[in-house]
Each structure stands twice: as C-alpha cells, then as structure tokens.
Design an enzyme around this catalytic site. Structure first.
Site, short mmCIF file in Angstrom:
data_model
loop_
_atom_site.label_atom_id
_atom_site.label_comp_id
_atom_site.label_asym_id
_atom_site.label_seq_id
_atom_site.Cartn_x
_atom_site.Cartn_y
_atom_site.Cartn_z
N ASN A 10 23.10 5.03 21.32
CA ASN A 10 23.81 5.35 22.56
C ASN A 10 23.51 4.33 23.65
OD1 ASN A 10 25.18 7.54 21.58
ND2 ASN A 10 23.73 9.06 22.35
N HIS A 51 28.39 20.28 26.13
CA HIS A 51 27.08 19.93 25.57
C HIS A 51 26.05 21.05 25.76
CE1 HIS A 51 23.20 17.59 25.54
NE2 HIS A 51 23.79 17.12 24.47
N SER A 56 31.19 13.58 22.89
CA SER A 56 30.46 12.58 22.11
C SER A 56 30.60 12.73 20.62
CB SER A 56 28.99 12.62 22.47
OG SER A 56 28.42 13.81 22.02
N HIS A 102 28.88 10.17 28.58
CA HIS A 102 29.30 9.17 27.58
C HIS A 102 30.33 8.18 28.14
CE1 HIS A 102 26.98 10.84 24.31
NE2 HIS A 102 27.22 12.00 24.89
N LYS A 120 22.17 6.06 28.41
CA LYS A 120 23.10 5.62 27.37
C LYS A 120 23.63 4.22 27.74
CE LYS A 120 23.85 10.41 26.07
NZ LYS A 120 22.88 10.59 24.99
N1 PMP Z 1 25.58 15.55 28.35
C1 PMP Z 1 26.10 15.14 27.18
C2 PMP Z 1 27.55 15.32 26.96
C3 PMP Z 1 25.28 14.55 26.20
O1 PMP Z 1 25.81 14.16 25.04
C4 PMP Z 1 23.91 14.40 26.45
C5 PMP Z 1 22.93 13.77 25.45
N2 PMP Z 1 23.36 13.38 24.28
C6 PMP Z 1 23.41 14.84 27.67
C7 PMP Z 1 24.26 15.41 28.59
C8 PMP Z 1 21.96 14.68 27.99
O2 PMP Z 1 21.73 13.39 28.46
P1 PMP Z 1 20.28 12.72 28.30
O3 PMP Z 1 20.24 12.11 26.95
O4 PMP Z 1 20.19 11.75 29.41
O5 PMP Z 1 19.29 13.84 28.42
#
Ligand code: PMP
Length: 404
Positions: free
Chosen positions: A53, A141, A188, A216, A247
């Site tokens: 990512n 998410h 994602s 994303h 990311k």
């Molecule tokens: N929101 C979404 C849509 C995600 O995919 C993710 C992590 N994959 C997060 C929030 C969390 O972000 P972080 O990795 O910075 O904790």
C-alpha cells in the site's frame, strides 16, 4: 487452567478453513523498492512486492527519507507524551496545516493511524451529537464499523455505492436526527469507486453530514493528491475527510480534516486522540515532506497509472480474470481460500513474487483473491515476469478448477 488450549482451538478452526494468516517476513531496502529481502527459508532471497500500500514508493523517496533522518537528528525519536501533556511538537502543527490545505479545509487533526482516526472520530460524533444516526455503506472498512459500534447510537446500513438506497433510508428518519453519512471514495478490496457527487447531493437534500474515508485515494487522485473529492471538486461539500499517512504518503498515521469547530470537537472529546502518545515528530516531518512533494509532482502518479494499465492489458490478453474497476487496485479472483493461499505460496517460493492472499474475514467467503497494486517503481520486466508466472499457474488444473 490450560488457556492455550482455548486459544489453539480457535486457531485450529482458522487453519482448517484456510483463513489462518501467515505473514511474509521482509526487509525493505532504501532504493530497491519494490524488491525486498525475504527472511523466509522457503523463498528466494529477493522478492518483488506486488501488494504494497506504499502505492507510489514514497516510503523510500530520498526527500522523505532525509526529512525523517533530519528530524530524528533534530528532535530525537519519540514525541514525549500525549498531545495534551507535552507531546505536541511543532512538526505536528506544521503537518496539520499541510493536511488542512491539501483538502481545502480550515483545520486537521492527527492520529496514530487511519484506523484510530476512523474509530475515534466516528465514535465521538455518534455518541456526542444529539439524536445521531450513522448511515454506513455496507462495505465500509472495519475501523469505521468499530467506531460506529462504539458510538452506540442508531445506525443504518445502506447498500454499497447505492445513493437511492441511501436516499430512502435518510427519508425514513425524523427531521430532528443528526444524520451522518459514512462512506469511502476508493474501496480497497474491489477497487471500485463511490458515486460521490450523487451521495453528496442526497446527503445535502436531507441535511446530513458527510464523513468520507479517502484512505486509498489521498496522494493518488486529484491534481494535488487531495483524493477523489479533490478530483471531483467536491472537497467543500464534504463535512469531514479522513485519510492516512501510511499508504500513498509512505509513512504512518491518520487524520481527519474539516471545519475548525469540527476538529476542535474531536480534539476535545475523542479518547483515541486524547489518551495516547503522539506520533514521533520525525514521522510528522516525513509525512509533510511526502504530501508537499505529491502536491506539485505528478510524475509518480502518471507512471503508476501507466503501469496499472499495462498490467490490466496483459492480464486481459492472457485471459486471467480480474475485477474491472477504475482504480489502481487489480483484484484477481480465486474464490477459494485454500487455492488462494496455495497460489500465493507458489508465486512466492518458485517465482519470488509476493502477493498476500486476501481471505475471509477481510473479504466475504467465496470471494478470495490476490490483490495487485502496481506502482511507479514496478518495471515492465516485473510485469512480464508476473503475468508469465500467473499464466503458467493458471494452466495447472488445480487453479483452473478453483476459478471456474
Ligand atoms: N480505512 C480504510 C478504507 C482502510 O483500508 C484502512 C487500512 N487498510 C484504514 C482506514 C486504516 O488506515 P491505517 O492503515 O492508516 O490504520
């Protein structure tokens, strides 16, 4: 009491279902991305990472690396406390100003991760606002779901990317409710994109607040990397934009942006902001450098789009089924957890291609997949090596059977 037998019983179930997670042990090396050293005995020493990512390779960009090194030399390692008690560094304030500017908002607030920012902001809004109802896209998410659960307010789940369903649900609510519409710009796992304009219009029609996760999309979309809302000119019409520094910006941390009053409200009431040690100043400095770079440089985004298009084209030519979407995420559907893991293992061990199998509960059962994220640093040779390996494996009946 043998507690371990309790733990192991559940772990064994995961293993039987093919959903037990095994992490690849890698060593990223400055200047080498997407190649990395592998520490797994069964794998080649060097592998090509296809599922990172760190979408644009900014985690190893010379300017970003230098900013972190300089800030460590100047400030040391940790922040020294929570934001409230001695931990607010000048670097945090500079980064918050940079983020507010990126999204065209009055203010921004940093968190230790995107997960924490969603959890903390949604739980605070939902629990503190009068008669709050959170309307959540069904594919939001886990961090948003946890925040909504913790809010303990009324919630409604609307059909994924369906503004009409959202409209019906909003219309069913009393006029005095504080309605919060929570959704993402780029999802994602399928790599699909929300109909943002329509969602915003429906929310405005019902006087609802909009909460947009651009995790994303930040750094990736929009002329300055302000996300899909910037690309569509909708930043002003979204109440709260949430993002990550981990990311496309290549570092770590999360944030929300919005009005002065909104950010002050979350700053003042969110336990996930108040009661935890602040991000290291060097992280904040590196993230700010990365954001500032991507505000003016389109080189990384342009090259990444090129490589995404190339991989899609080669998969199409070779008949390897992948989800069609307008984003940078290419999911190759396997639809079986065991086959998905087997395929990932063979790619890693025989070809030095690292792609993590995506299984339940990250995606629904029966939709297991390999999720490829081509970046600006993947060469044409890397792409060719990948598609040739996939083609060879596709011809083997074990995989063909799984996909059929
Ligand atoms: N929101 C979404 C849509 C995600 O995919 C993710 C992590 N994959 C997060 C929030 C969390 O972000 P972080 O990795 O910075 O904790």
């Amino acid at each position: 009491m043998d507690f371990d037998s309790l733990f192991n019983a559940q772990l064994d179930t995961l293993k039987d279902e093919g959903n037990y997670r095994i992490f690849a042990e890698l060593e990223r090396k400055v200047g080498a991305f997407p190649k990395a050293k592998s520490h797994d005995a069964d794998c080649p020493d060097e592998v090509t990472v296809w599922c990172s990512n760190d979408y644009l390779g900014m985690g190893q960009h010379p300017k970003v690396v230098k900013a972190m090194q300089d800030a460590v030399a100047a400030c040391g390692c940790g922040a020294g406390g929570t934001r409230n008690i001695s931990g607010t560094n000048h670097q945090h304030k500079l980064l918050e100003a940079e983020l507010a500017d990126l999204h065209g908002k009055e203010s921004a607030l940093l968190f230790t991760s995107g997960y924490v920012s969603n959890w903390a902001a949604l739980s605070t809004l939902g629990s503190r606002l009068p008669d709050a109802v959170i309307l959540s896209d069904e594919l939001n998410h886990a961090s948003m779901i946890e925040g909504i659960r913790h809010a303990r307010c009324q919630k409604m789940i609307w059909k994924h990317n369906d503004p009409e369903d959202l409209d019906r649900k909003l219309a069913s609510l009393p006029s005095n409710a504080t309605k919060i519409v929570a959704f993402e710009s780029v999802y994602s796992m399928d790599g699909d994109i929300c109909p943002m304009q329509e969602i915003v219009e429906v929310a405005e029609k019902h006087g609802a607040m909009t909460y947009l996760d651009e995790v994303h999309a930040v750094g990736m979309y929009g002329p300055r990397g302000g996300g899909l809302s910037e690309q569509l000119g909708l930043q002003d019409r979204i109440t709260l934009i949430e993002g990550t520094l981990g990311k496309a910006f290549g570092v770590v941390g999360g944030y929300v942006t919005g009005s002065e009053a909104l950010c002050d409200f979350i700053r003042s009431f969110a336990s996930g902001f108040i009661f935890t040690t602040a991000l290291p100043p060097a992280v904040a400095s590196a993230a700010r450098t990365s954001i500032a770079h991507l505000k003016t440089s389109d080189v990384e985004r342009a090259r990444q789009k090129q490589q995404v298009a190339k991989l899609r084209m080669r998969l199409d030519q070779l008949g390897i089924p992948h989800l069609d979407n307008p984003s940078h995420i290419i999911p190759v559907m396997i639809k079986d957890p065991v086959k998905c893991r087997q395929l990932a293992d063979i790619l890693m061990q025989d070809y030095g291609i690292y792609v993590q199998p995506i299984n339940y509960p990250t995606v629904p059962k029966g939709t297991e997949r390999l999720r490829f994220t081509p970046g600006p640093l993947h060469s044409d040779e890397d792409i060719e090596h990948l598609v040739m390996a996939l083609t060879t494996l596709w011809k083997q009946c074990a995989i063909a059977h799984a996909v059929a």
